[in-house]
Design an enzyme around this catalytic site. Sequence first.
Site, PDB file in Angstrom:
ATOM      1  N   SER A  34       0.855  -1.193   0.000  1.00  0.00           N
ATOM      2  CA  SER A  34       0.000   0.000   0.000  1.00  0.00           C
ATOM      3  C   SER A  34       0.880   1.228   0.000  1.00  0.00           C
ATOM      4  O   SER A  34       2.050   1.178   0.426  1.00  0.00           O
ATOM      5  CB  SER A  34      -0.865   0.001   1.260  1.00  0.00           C
ATOM      6  OG  SER A  34      -1.515   1.254   1.434  1.00  0.00           O
ATOM      7  N   TYR A  74      -2.446  -0.093  10.709  1.00  0.00           N
ATOM      8  CA  TYR A  74      -2.563  -0.466   9.287  1.00  0.00           C
ATOM      9  C   TYR A  74      -1.268  -0.094   8.552  1.00  0.00           C
ATOM     10  O   TYR A  74      -0.715  -0.916   7.797  1.00  0.00           O
ATOM     11  CB  TYR A  74      -3.765   0.219   8.623  1.00  0.00           C
ATOM     12  CG  TYR A  74      -3.879  -0.150   7.154  1.00  0.00           C
ATOM     13  CD1 TYR A  74      -4.250  -1.446   6.786  1.00  0.00           C
ATOM     14  CD2 TYR A  74      -3.561   0.759   6.149  1.00  0.00           C
ATOM     15  CE1 TYR A  74      -4.315  -1.820   5.450  1.00  0.00           C
ATOM     16  CE2 TYR A  74      -3.629   0.397   4.808  1.00  0.00           C
ATOM     17  CZ  TYR A  74      -4.006  -0.888   4.464  1.00  0.00           C
ATOM     18  OH  TYR A  74      -4.064  -1.256   3.135  1.00  0.00           O
TER      19      TYR A  74
HETATM   20  P1  NDP Z   1     -11.797  -5.856   0.044  1.00  0.00           P
HETATM   21  O1  NDP Z   1     -12.318  -5.702   1.439  1.00  0.00           O
HETATM   22  O2  NDP Z   1     -12.736  -5.572  -1.070  1.00  0.00           O
HETATM   23  O3  NDP Z   1     -11.186  -7.331  -0.157  1.00  0.00           O
HETATM   24  C1  NDP Z   1     -10.432  -7.955   0.843  1.00  0.00           C
HETATM   25  C2  NDP Z   1     -10.330  -9.429   0.527  1.00  0.00           C
HETATM   26  O4  NDP Z   1      -9.519 -10.058   1.523  1.00  0.00           O
HETATM   27  C3  NDP Z   1     -11.680 -10.123   0.558  1.00  0.00           C
HETATM   28  O5  NDP Z   1     -11.750 -11.065  -0.483  1.00  0.00           O
HETATM   29  C4  NDP Z   1     -11.684 -10.824   1.918  1.00  0.00           C
HETATM   30  O6  NDP Z   1     -12.449 -12.023   1.823  1.00  0.00           O
HETATM   31  C5  NDP Z   1     -10.194 -11.168   2.065  1.00  0.00           C
HETATM   32  N1  NDP Z   1      -9.837 -11.360   3.468  1.00  0.00           N
HETATM   33  C6  NDP Z   1      -9.851 -10.422   4.453  1.00  0.00           C
HETATM   34  N2  NDP Z   1      -9.500 -10.985   5.630  1.00  0.00           N
HETATM   35  C7  NDP Z   1      -9.262 -12.303   5.362  1.00  0.00           C
HETATM   36  C8  NDP Z   1      -8.877 -13.402   6.168  1.00  0.00           C
HETATM   37  N3  NDP Z   1      -8.664 -13.269   7.489  1.00  0.00           N
HETATM   38  N4  NDP Z   1      -8.727 -14.621   5.584  1.00  0.00           N
HETATM   39  C9  NDP Z   1      -8.942 -14.765   4.264  1.00  0.00           C
HETATM   40  N5  NDP Z   1      -9.303 -13.754   3.440  1.00  0.00           N
HETATM   41  C10 NDP Z   1      -9.467 -12.539   3.999  1.00  0.00           C
HETATM   42  O7  NDP Z   1     -10.519  -4.908  -0.016  1.00  0.00           O
HETATM   43  P2  NDP Z   1      -9.446  -4.634  -1.190  1.00  0.00           P
HETATM   44  O8  NDP Z   1      -9.741  -5.442  -2.372  1.00  0.00           O
HETATM   45  O9  NDP Z   1      -9.349  -3.155  -1.341  1.00  0.00           O
HETATM   46  O10 NDP Z   1      -8.122  -5.126  -0.459  1.00  0.00           O
HETATM   47  C11 NDP Z   1      -7.257  -6.106  -0.995  1.00  0.00           C
HETATM   48  C12 NDP Z   1      -5.843  -5.801  -0.558  1.00  0.00           C
HETATM   49  O11 NDP Z   1      -5.431  -4.562  -1.120  1.00  0.00           O
HETATM   50  C13 NDP Z   1      -5.647  -5.664   0.963  1.00  0.00           C
HETATM   51  O12 NDP Z   1      -4.435  -6.281   1.313  1.00  0.00           O
HETATM   52  C14 NDP Z   1      -5.560  -4.154   1.165  1.00  0.00           C
HETATM   53  O13 NDP Z   1      -4.832  -3.813   2.312  1.00  0.00           O
HETATM   54  C15 NDP Z   1      -4.857  -3.754  -0.111  1.00  0.00           C
HETATM   55  N6  NDP Z   1      -5.010  -2.351  -0.467  1.00  0.00           N
HETATM   56  C16 NDP Z   1      -6.250  -1.806  -0.639  1.00  0.00           C
HETATM   57  C17 NDP Z   1      -6.357  -0.457  -0.969  1.00  0.00           C
HETATM   58  C18 NDP Z   1      -7.669   0.217  -1.114  1.00  0.00           C
HETATM   59  O14 NDP Z   1      -7.717   1.470  -1.092  1.00  0.00           O
HETATM   60  N7  NDP Z   1      -8.781  -0.476  -1.296  1.00  0.00           N
HETATM   61  C19 NDP Z   1      -5.157   0.367  -1.198  1.00  0.00           C
HETATM   62  C20 NDP Z   1      -3.915  -0.306  -0.934  1.00  0.00           C
HETATM   63  C21 NDP Z   1      -3.858  -1.625  -0.622  1.00  0.00           C
HETATM   64  P3  NDP Z   1     -13.421 -12.620   2.939  1.00  0.00           P
HETATM   65  O15 NDP Z   1     -13.962 -11.452   3.732  1.00  0.00           O
HETATM   66  O16 NDP Z   1     -14.460 -13.349   2.161  1.00  0.00           O
HETATM   67  O17 NDP Z   1     -12.540 -13.507   3.732  1.00  0.00           O
HETATM   68  C1  8X3 Z   2      -5.162   1.533   1.462  1.00  0.00           C
HETATM   69  C2  8X3 Z   2      -4.896   2.931   1.051  1.00  0.00           C
HETATM   70  O1  8X3 Z   2      -4.597   5.297   1.911  1.00  0.00           O
HETATM   71  O2  8X3 Z   2      -6.407   3.984   2.878  1.00  0.00           O
HETATM   72  O3  8X3 Z   2      -3.986   0.832   1.687  1.00  0.00           O
HETATM   73  O4  8X3 Z   2      -4.126   3.540   3.437  1.00  0.00           O
HETATM   74  S1  8X3 Z   2      -5.019   3.995   2.392  1.00  0.00           S
END
Ligand code: NDP
Ligand code: 8X3
Length: 251
Positions: A139, A152
């Site tokens: 991130s 985070y």
């Molecule tokens: P979502 O919440 O849409 O997706 C998260 C995914 O992770 C879901 O499929 C969820 O599935 C799975 N997950 C969460 N906890 C667990 C667990 N304990 N075991 C197994 N699966 C898990 O968020 P994003 O798609 O945005 O996030 C994906 C990644 O990208 C994360 O690592 C996030 O930190 C990173 N990210 C996101 C950003 C953003 O702005 N959205 C920016 C930078 C990085 P389920 O709940 O079904 O288990």
């Molecule tokens: C997710 C992006 O800016 O919310 O990793 O941390 S931010």
Amino acid sequence: MTKLALITGASSGIGEATARKLASMGYDLILTARRADRLENVAAEIRAVHNVEVQNLIFDVRDEKACEEHLAQISDERPIDVLVNNAGLAAGLEHIDAGSTEDWNAMIDTNIKGLLYVTRIISRRMIKAGRGHIVNLGSIAGTQPYENGAVYCASKHAVHAISQSMRSDLVAHGIKVSEVRPGMVETEFSVVRFHGDAERAKGVYRGVTPLTGSDIAEVIGWIVSQPAHVNIDDVLVTPQQQANAYMTIRK
Ligand code: NDP
Ligand code: 8X3
């Protein structure tokens, strides 16, 4: 031979979009998440559109034993070409004194320990095969810590460090390691961060055209399409309106 990709957290957001992207590129898929119904819908939609195999594994990446048991179900016969370590979350947004230890544990256990559990198991298979590619979802928070985000940001700093160490650990085995570090992506991320408060989550993207899961999936598709001699180490991707973690221009 058809390539095989394992994507954690494929039931929504970036993971789901990456599953669709890699399927469109002809990859067979192993998808993981905790929500079986959501993952089954994603798999069914992908199978209906693309001529690829999709295997779902339902487990919590925080549970080391569950990681071992479920990932052991993957056939030994085929190497895993790509692992996308995507499962992760933010929980809460407040000053350190007001933080919830339950939220902290969820982030540390998922974003750091879960990624490590899955990586240990899959990297051993890749080492045996003498090839593979691991893509970690870091991130912008992994190098730019911000107010209210201590744990985070710390978890994503850990992903950044782990990605760089892994690159060194695995280079001699012919394995690639890449990290993709997005800024604002509109997924279920903020709804999860605010414990289901969809209105508050909407506010995060007010006046901004955020990235989508598909934008990040395109980057991952590009990373894994490079020729054998090319490793993309680290990609920071932000919306045009977000200069960095501290400056976003809202219209
Ligand atoms: P979502 O919440 O849409 O997706 C998260 C995914 O992770 C879901 O499929 C969820 O599935 C799975 N997950 C969460 N906890 C667990 C667990 N304990 N075991 C197994 N699966 C898990 O968020 P994003 O798609 O945005 O996030 C994906 C990644 O990208 C994360 O690592 C996030 O930190 C990173 N990210 C996101 C950003 C953003 O702005 N959205 C920016 C930078 C990085 P389920 O709940 O079904 O288990
Ligand atoms: C997710 C992006 O800016 O919310 O990793 O941390 S931010």
